[in-house]
Design a protein around this motif. Structure first.
Motif, PDB file in Angstrom:
ATOM      1  N   CYS A   6       1.070  -1.204  -0.035  1.00 15.54           N
ATOM      2  CA  CYS A   6      -0.008  -0.283   0.036  1.00 15.54           C
ATOM      3  C   CYS A   6       0.660   1.487   0.120  1.00 15.54           C
ATOM      4  O   CYS A   6       1.000   2.341  -0.935  1.00 15.54           O
ATOM      5  N   THR A   7       2.094   1.278   0.284  1.00 13.09           N
ATOM      6  CA  THR A   7       2.974   2.514   0.828  1.00 13.09           C
ATOM      7  C   THR A   7       3.119   2.819  -0.941  1.00 13.09           C
ATOM      8  O   THR A   7       3.143   3.739  -0.819  1.00 13.09           O
ATOM      9  N   GLU A   8       3.837   1.169  -0.968  1.00 15.78           N
ATOM     10  CA  GLU A   8       4.722   1.065  -2.074  1.00 15.78           C
ATOM     11  C   GLU A   8       3.258   2.171  -3.855  1.00 15.78           C
ATOM     12  O   GLU A   8       4.126   2.905  -4.483  1.00 15.78           O
ATOM     13  N   LEU A   9       2.824   1.726  -3.650  1.00 11.58           N
ATOM     14  CA  LEU A   9       1.614   2.066  -4.519  1.00 11.58           C
ATOM     15  C   LEU A   9       1.240   3.525  -4.460  1.00 11.58           C
ATOM     16  O   LEU A   9       1.528   4.017  -5.385  1.00 11.58           O
ATOM     17  N   PHE A  10       1.248   4.185  -3.229  1.00 13.64           N
ATOM     18  CA  PHE A  10       1.505   5.842  -2.677  1.00 13.64           C
ATOM     19  C   PHE A  10       2.279   6.822  -2.993  1.00 13.64           C
ATOM     20  O   PHE A  10       2.303   7.487  -3.438  1.00 13.64           O
ATOM     21  N   GLN A  11       3.803   5.682  -2.762  1.00 10.34           N
ATOM     22  CA  GLN A  11       4.446   6.406  -3.553  1.00 10.34           C
ATOM     23  C   GLN A  11       4.659   7.026  -5.251  1.00 10.34           C
ATOM     24  O   GLN A  11       4.915   7.708  -5.462  1.00 10.34           O
ATOM     25  N   ARG A  12       4.301   5.715  -5.470  1.00 10.02           N
ATOM     26  CA  ARG A  12       4.291   5.806  -6.896  1.00 10.02           C
ATOM     27  C   ARG A  12       3.608   7.129  -7.607  1.00 10.02           C
ATOM     28  O   ARG A  12       3.736   7.422  -8.445  1.00 10.02           O
ATOM     29  N   THR A 148      -8.124  -3.476  -6.935  1.00 11.89           N
ATOM     30  CA  THR A 148      -6.089  -3.219  -6.468  1.00 11.89           C
ATOM     31  C   THR A 148      -6.301  -3.914  -4.968  1.00 11.89           C
ATOM     32  O   THR A 148      -5.332  -4.392  -4.690  1.00 11.89           O
ATOM     33  N   GLY A 149      -7.308  -4.006  -4.319  1.00 12.23           N
ATOM     34  CA  GLY A 149      -6.937  -4.862  -2.789  1.00 12.23           C
ATOM     35  C   GLY A 149      -6.652  -3.825  -2.237  1.00 12.23           C
ATOM     36  O   GLY A 149      -6.994  -3.945  -0.769  1.00 12.23           O
ATOM     37  N   LEU A 150      -6.337  -2.494  -2.599  1.00  6.50           N
ATOM     38  CA  LEU A 150      -6.436  -1.659  -1.183  1.00  6.50           C
ATOM     39  C   LEU A 150      -8.233  -1.955  -0.270  1.00  6.50           C
ATOM     40  O   LEU A 150      -7.415  -1.742   1.320  1.00  6.50           O
ATOM     41  N   ALA A 151      -8.937  -1.650  -0.833  1.00  3.46           N
ATOM     42  CA  ALA A 151      -9.554  -1.949   0.435  1.00  3.46           C
ATOM     43  C   ALA A 151     -11.188  -2.543  -0.290  1.00  3.46           C
ATOM     44  O   ALA A 151     -11.866  -1.975  -1.137  1.00  3.46           O
ATOM     45  N   ARG A 152     -11.512  -3.126   0.630  1.00  4.61           N
ATOM     46  CA  ARG A 152     -13.016  -3.948  -0.566  1.00  4.61           C
ATOM     47  C   ARG A 152     -13.761  -4.076   0.155  1.00  4.61           C
ATOM     48  O   ARG A 152     -13.573  -4.479   1.607  1.00  4.61           O
ATOM     49  N   GLU A 160     -14.902   3.413   1.948  1.00  7.21           N
ATOM     50  CA  GLU A 160     -14.278   4.280   2.857  1.00  7.21           C
ATOM     51  C   GLU A 160     -13.693   4.207   3.978  1.00  7.21           C
ATOM     52  O   GLU A 160     -12.318   4.544   4.371  1.00  7.21           O
ATOM     53  N   GLN A 161     -14.526   3.674   4.908  1.00  9.75           N
ATOM     54  CA  GLN A 161     -13.785   3.225   6.477  1.00  9.75           C
ATOM     55  C   GLN A 161     -12.575   2.409   5.984  1.00  9.75           C
ATOM     56  O   GLN A 161     -11.339   2.469   6.725  1.00  9.75           O
ATOM     57  N   GLN A 162     -12.668   0.661   5.021  1.00 10.46           N
ATOM     58  CA  GLN A 162     -11.209   0.492   5.453  1.00 10.46           C
ATOM     59  C   GLN A 162      -9.888   1.322   4.826  1.00 10.46           C
ATOM     60  O   GLN A 162      -9.302   1.196   5.060  1.00 10.46           O
ATOM     61  N   LEU A 163     -10.548   2.592   3.349  1.00 10.93           N
ATOM     62  CA  LEU A 163      -9.018   3.176   2.630  1.00 10.93           C
ATOM     63  C   LEU A 163      -8.448   4.086   3.591  1.00 10.93           C
ATOM     64  O   LEU A 163      -7.079   4.107   4.266  1.00 10.93           O
ATOM     65  N   LEU A 164      -9.611   4.491   4.792  1.00 12.65           N
ATOM     66  CA  LEU A 164      -8.633   5.590   6.248  1.00 12.65           C
ATOM     67  C   LEU A 164      -7.556   4.434   7.045  1.00 12.65           C
ATOM     68  O   LEU A 164      -6.925   5.126   7.695  1.00 12.65           O
ATOM     69  N   LYS A 165      -8.558   3.472   7.173  1.00 13.81           N
ATOM     70  CA  LYS A 165      -7.314   2.034   8.043  1.00 13.81           C
ATOM     71  C   LYS A 165      -6.278   1.863   7.448  1.00 13.81           C
ATOM     72  O   LYS A 165      -5.057   2.000   7.667  1.00 13.81           O
ATOM     73  N   ALA A 166      -6.626   2.019   6.004  1.00 16.43           N
ATOM     74  CA  ALA A 166      -5.528   1.577   5.269  1.00 16.43           C
ATOM     75  C   ALA A 166      -4.219   1.916   4.763  1.00 16.43           C
ATOM     76  O   ALA A 166      -2.745   2.152   4.347  1.00 16.43           O
TER      77      ALA A 166
END
Length: 212
Positions: A6-12, A148-152, A160-166
């Motif tokens: 997840c970190t790598e994804l947002f870094q890109r 992507t599997g970021l938040a299902r 939204e709730q899953q993304l805020l955690k991930a």
């Protein structure tokens, strides 16, 4: 998706677009509020065409109220659901004047109390205007997060709730814009451009292999 992925994804995404923002055109908080209200079931491109003309006529709550329903409908007629949007905008303008001195409020409760403003619109305003680390889950973000599997999740609120955690805190402020833009131009509903996607190797969407 693991936390490191997840970190790598947002870094890109951050490297590709260091300062993402909305594609809606506005010059004041009130203009953004109206633009977001008009954007439901419409494209930002269409909204920008309409608001360019509307804001030249009226870009304050008082000025829009002065147009009246007939005048506002005439100005936004090319937008979907223009009749109901006009009624909501007029009611919102009246409430802004009565309760907020004509200004866009800064709290979720006050925003969601405005006619025609739901959680998604409130999140856009809180994030874009007031720098709150919120994520407004529209169809693009819903699709990208699930693929992507970021938040299902099966609902926008669940995603939204899953993304805020991930999403790592470092990227939370801009995640909303990165994900929308990625869904709008790369991870599209039809014919997603997996071969040109900078996060394809991190994505867990099984169908991507058929598109590479």
């Amino acid at each position: 998706m693991t936390q490191s992925q997840c970190t790598e994804l947002f870094q890109r995404l951050a490297a590709a677009n260091p300062q993402p923002t909305t594609e809606l055109r506005y010059t004041t908080p009130f203009e953004l509020l109206i633009a977001v209200m008009l954007s439901a079931q419409s494209t930002d491109k269409r909204v920008n065409l309409v608001t360019a003309q509307l804001f030249a006529l009226a870009n304050t709550p008082q000025a829009i109220l002065a147009l009246g329903e007939a005048g506002l409908v005439a100005a936004i007629r090319s937008i979907g659901l223009f009749n109901s949007k006009a009624r909501h905008i007029l009611a919102t303008c009246a409430q802004l004047i009565a309760e907020h001195d004509g200004e866009v409020p800064r709290t979720r409760d006050a925003l969601e109390a405005l006619p025609g403003v739901g959680r998604k619109t409130a999140n856009v305003l809180l994030n874009t205007l007031f720098n709150e680390p919120t994520i407004a889950v529209d169809t693009h973000i819903f699709r990208v997060a699930n693929r992507t599997g970021l938040a299902r999740g099966t609902t926008p609120l669940a995603v939204e709730q899953q993304l805020l955690k991930a999403v790592p805190v470092l990227f939370l402020q801009s995640a909303h814009h990165w994900l929308i833009l990625h869904g709008r131009y790369i991870c599209t509903a039809r014919r997603p451009q997996c071969a040109n996607c900078i996060i394809a190797d991190l994505c867990e969407w099984l169908e991507k292999s058929q598109l590479s």
